[in-house]
Design an enzyme around this catalytic site. Structure first.
Site: not given
Ligand code: NI
Length: 172
Positions: A46, A51, A93-94, A135-136, A139
C-alpha cells in the site's frame, strides 16, 4: 511511468491532513500510475499520496500474495462507513523503514471511495486487506502506525528508529 521518492518519518508532509481530490484528470491519473509503480518497486502492499509528498486523499493498495495475479485498488477520497470486530497484527510502513509493531484495528470494514473513473465504489474487506485500508486511510489524516503505540512502546520506537536512520545514512 516513473518511480517516486518515498518520504520517511519525520517528514512533515506525513503529519498533514490531506486535501480531498476534486479533479480526476490526466495529471492525477499519472500520479496514481507512478504511485502504483513505486509501490510495486518498493515492494509494498500500500502507498498513500502523502508518502510521495502529495497531500491529497488517494492511496493505492495491492494485497495479493506473491504468485497470485495483481489485485490493484486505487482509493480516492476513501471513507470507512462500517467497521466490526477487532484485529491486532504486525504492521510496517514504507515511510518508517525497518520497524514493525502490532496495531489494534477493526477486523472487518466497509469502505466507500471513488475509482479512477470517478465512480463511487463500496466494498467490504477483512483480513490483510482490511488492515491495509485502515493503515492507508490513516496516512490521509496524518497518522502513522507508530502513532497507535502506547507511550512506552512509542518511546522504544523513537530510540530504535534514531539508530535505524543513522545506519541508513552511513550506508548512503
Ligand atoms: Ni504506511
Amino acid at each position: 511511468m516513473s518511480i517516486l521518492s518515498i518520504r520517511h518519518y519525520p517528514d512533515p508532509v506525513l503529519k498533514q491532513i490531506a486535501e480531498p481530490v476534486v479533479t480526476i484528470d490526466a495529471e492525477f491519473r499519472k500520479l496514481a500510475a507512478d504511485m502504483t509503480e513505486t509501490m510495486y518497486a518498493a515492494p509494498g502492499i500500500g502507498l498513500a499520496a502523502p508518502q510521495v509528498g502529495v497531500s491529497k486523499r488517494m492511496a493505492v493498495i495491492d494485497c495479493a500474495s506473491s504468485g497470485e495475479p495483481p489485485r490493484l485498488i486505487t482509493l480516492i477520497n476513501p471513507e470507512i462507513i462500517e467497521r466490526e470486530g477487532e484485529s491486532c497484527e504486525e504492521e510496517g510502513c514504507l515511510s518508517v523503514p525497518a520497524y514493525y509493531a502490532k496495531v489494534d484495528r477493526s477486523a472487518r470494514i466497509r469502505v466507500r471511495f471513488l475509482d479512477l473513473d470517478g465512480q463511487t465504489v463500496e466494498r467490504d474487506a477483512d483480513g490483510l486487506l482490511a488492515i491495509c485500508i485502515q493503515h492507508e486511510l490513516d496516512h490521509l489524516d496524518g497518522i502513522l502506525f507508530v502513532d497507535h503505540l502506547s507511550p512506552l512502546k512509542k518511546g522504544i520506537f523513537r530510540k530504535k528508529y534514531k539508530k535505524i536512520l543513522e545506519q541508513q545514512r552511513e550506508q548512503m
